[in-house]
Design an enzyme around this catalytic site. Sequence first.
Site, PDB file in Angstrom:
ATOM      1  N   CYS A 177     -37.966  -0.345 -13.774  1.00 44.61           N
ATOM      2  CA  CYS A 177     -38.724   0.198 -12.636  1.00 44.61           C
ATOM      3  C   CYS A 177     -39.363  -0.887 -11.778  1.00 44.61           C
ATOM      4  CB  CYS A 177     -39.785   1.183 -13.115  1.00 44.61           C
ATOM      5  SG  CYS A 177     -39.057   2.705 -13.754  1.00 44.61           S
ATOM      6  N   HIS A 191     -35.603   1.150  -6.449  1.00 43.22           N
ATOM      7  CA  HIS A 191     -34.744   2.270  -6.832  1.00 43.22           C
ATOM      8  C   HIS A 191     -35.287   3.522  -6.150  1.00 43.22           C
ATOM      9  CE1 HIS A 191     -38.058   2.372  -9.707  1.00 43.22           C
ATOM     10  NE2 HIS A 191     -37.806   3.668  -9.885  1.00 43.22           N
ATOM     11  N   HIS A 195     -37.092   9.589   2.967  1.00 46.31           N
ATOM     12  CA  HIS A 195     -36.187   8.477   3.263  1.00 46.31           C
ATOM     13  C   HIS A 195     -36.951   7.206   3.629  1.00 46.31           C
ATOM     14  CE1 HIS A 195     -33.239  11.687   3.201  1.00 46.31           C
ATOM     15  NE2 HIS A 195     -32.376  10.737   2.888  1.00 46.31           N
ATOM     16  N   GLU A 234     -40.403  13.318 -10.534  1.00 50.28           N
ATOM     17  CA  GLU A 234     -39.656  12.115 -10.191  1.00 50.28           C
ATOM     18  C   GLU A 234     -38.184  12.305 -10.556  1.00 50.28           C
ATOM     19  OE1 GLU A 234     -41.653   7.915 -10.298  1.00 50.28           O
ATOM     20  OE2 GLU A 234     -40.459   8.180 -12.105  1.00 50.28           O
TER      21      GLU A 234
END
Length: 138
Positions: A23, A27, A68, A130
């Site tokens: 992480c 990503h 986005h 998530e």
Amino acid sequence: MIKCTRRIEFDAGHRIIEHQNKCQFLHGHRYVLEIAIAANKTDKLGMVIDFGLIKDLAKKWIDENFDHSLILHQDDKEMGQQIENCTGQKIYYMQNNPTAENIATHLKNEIFPKLFVSQNFFVTSLKLYETPNCFVEV
């Protein structure tokens, strides 16, 4: 108390500074946000809130700021500026690491109170998924 919930989905990237696993790298996720809004009683139409109002206020903010985008810790500004300069990518900076916990807390405590300030209801909780199997609730 009567509670209504609206789901909002958005795509965003992030990374967790100093994370000891994967992480730490950039990503992305297909986030799902569930906003629970409550009131002590319904309005004259028998509603806590028109679901369209949640969409108009909360989804609009999410679309303009998170969807986005790349959500980064403010200490990642150098990298964020390079990415923005090279790609035009929309960047949203947070005061903390952009974990699901911090994103949900930021929305509940800082963003949504400003969006729903003049209303007769309140945000009771947020769930931020998530992944389909992992979520936080604040």
